[in-house]
Design an enzyme around this catalytic site. Structure first.
Site, short mmCIF file in Angstrom:
data_model
loop_
_atom_site.label_atom_id
_atom_site.label_comp_id
_atom_site.label_asym_id
_atom_site.label_seq_id
_atom_site.Cartn_x
_atom_site.Cartn_y
_atom_site.Cartn_z
N CYS A 125 -2.19 -2.53 7.71
CA CYS A 125 -2.24 -3.51 6.68
C CYS A 125 -1.10 -4.21 6.59
O CYS A 125 -1.14 -5.51 6.09
CB CYS A 125 -2.41 -2.79 5.30
SG CYS A 125 -3.95 -1.73 5.01
N GLU B 124 -4.63 -0.72 -1.62
CA GLU B 124 -5.82 -0.91 -0.92
C GLU B 124 -6.87 -0.17 -1.57
O GLU B 124 -6.75 1.12 -1.90
CB GLU B 124 -6.11 -0.30 0.47
CG GLU B 124 -7.11 -0.60 1.35
CD GLU B 124 -7.04 -0.05 2.91
OE1 GLU B 124 -6.09 0.15 3.28
OE2 GLU B 124 -8.23 0.13 3.46
N LYS C 115 -6.52 -4.88 -3.28
CA LYS C 115 -7.18 -5.65 -2.26
C LYS C 115 -8.17 -4.85 -1.45
O LYS C 115 -7.84 -3.44 -0.91
CB LYS C 115 -6.28 -5.93 -1.06
CG LYS C 115 -5.15 -4.93 -0.48
CD LYS C 115 -4.31 -5.36 0.50
CE LYS C 115 -3.69 -4.34 1.33
NZ LYS C 115 -4.24 -3.55 2.19
N THR D 234 0.41 0.87 6.54
CA THR D 234 1.02 1.09 7.89
C THR D 234 1.25 -0.30 8.61
O THR D 234 0.68 -1.09 8.44
CB THR D 234 0.17 1.98 8.60
OG1 THR D 234 -1.13 1.06 8.98
CG2 THR D 234 -0.43 3.31 7.76
N ASP E 120 0.86 -1.28 0.09
CA ASP E 120 -0.06 -0.06 -0.05
C ASP E 120 0.98 1.28 0.06
O ASP E 120 0.53 2.35 0.68
CB ASP E 120 -0.99 0.17 1.18
CG ASP E 120 -1.96 -1.06 1.17
OD1 ASP E 120 -1.78 -1.83 0.22
OD2 ASP E 120 -3.03 -1.05 2.11
C1 C5J Z 1 -3.16 0.72 5.38
C2 C5J Z 1 -4.81 1.99 6.59
N1 C5J Z 1 -2.66 0.58 4.44
N2 C5J Z 1 -4.04 2.32 7.77
N3 C5J Z 1 -4.48 1.13 5.60
O1 C5J Z 1 -2.52 0.52 6.60
O2 C5J Z 1 -5.98 2.22 6.49
#
Ligand code: C5J
Length: 224
Positions: free
Chosen positions: A163, A73, A130, A159, A25
């Protein structure tokens, strides 16, 4: 056989060809000014700080022609793949599907949904779209990894506590040996990153391993 100097103990790598890089992501929505992350009130400098390290890992995997998977995402434009539990959470200024400064938030194909240009995938690198936090939920990632006989994953991205951690847990449950590259992952909250790294390696590596990028790169240079 080679090994990466890691915590809680060395990460054994039987054959380099069974290893893939999985980058989670690294999208404009999370890393650029005006994106979803910033709209939620987060300081994006934390997550931007890992870009050079992720670039370094990408360069090494590309040089050695090892498989690379990116994830984003995202949701369908009609949001039919976004459950109410995700859509309505947070009561923020912007929610998924709303129009933000970089297009509709977390909607596939929008400008803000793309991977940042610094880490743009090259032809042949797989991009997994995803709808969940984990990269295995409602995707074909598991079958693609099995098709390529991949058993070991180096994981990077953002993060760390959402994710990245969810994906690493999903991968571990499916039998993949996972190493999180500690300086190639970030959170908007440094203390969440620290705690996640500690959780992963607790109890003898209950979710997997962690190591700095340099350790992984040195091991690959010796092996490939
Ligand atoms: C990810 C989020 N990629 N924090 N998404 O961690 O919503």
């Amino acid at each position: 056989m080679t090994s990466i100097l890691a915590q809680p103990y060395d990460y054994e790598l039987p054959v380099a060809s069974t290893l893939a890089l999985l980058i989670i992501d690294m999208q404009r929505d999370f890393l650029e000014s005006g994106g979803f992350g910033e709209a939620l009130g987060n300081d994006i400098s934390q997550v931007r700080s890992i870009i050079p390290t992720v670039q370094q890992l990408l360069a090494v995997f590309r040089e050695y022609k090892l498989p690379i998977f990116h994830t984003i995402e995202c949701h369908k434009p009609d949001l039919s793949d976004c459950p109410p539990s995700k859509l309505n959470r947070g009561k923020g200024k912007l929610k998924i599907g709303d129009i933000g400064p970089m297009g509709r938030i977390l909607v596939l194909g929008e400008y803000g949904n793309a991977i940042i240009p610094e880490l743009a995938p090259l032809p042949g690198e797989i991009v997994i779209t995803k709808p969940g936090k984990g990269a295995f939920y409602n995707t074909n990632l598991e079958s693609l990894l099995h098709e390529q006989n991949i058993t070991h994953l180096l994981i990077a991205g953002v993060t760390t506590e959402v994710c990245v951690q969810t994906t690493m847990r999903e991968a571990n449950d499916r039998g993949f040996q996972c190493l999180l590259v500690e300086d190639a992952t970030a959170s908007y909250f440094p203390e969440f990153k620290r705690s996640t790294l500690e959780m992963i390696i607790a109890q003898g590596g209950i979710v997997g391993w962690i190591a700095p990028a340099q350790n992984a790169i040195e091991a690959l240079e010796k092996r490939v």
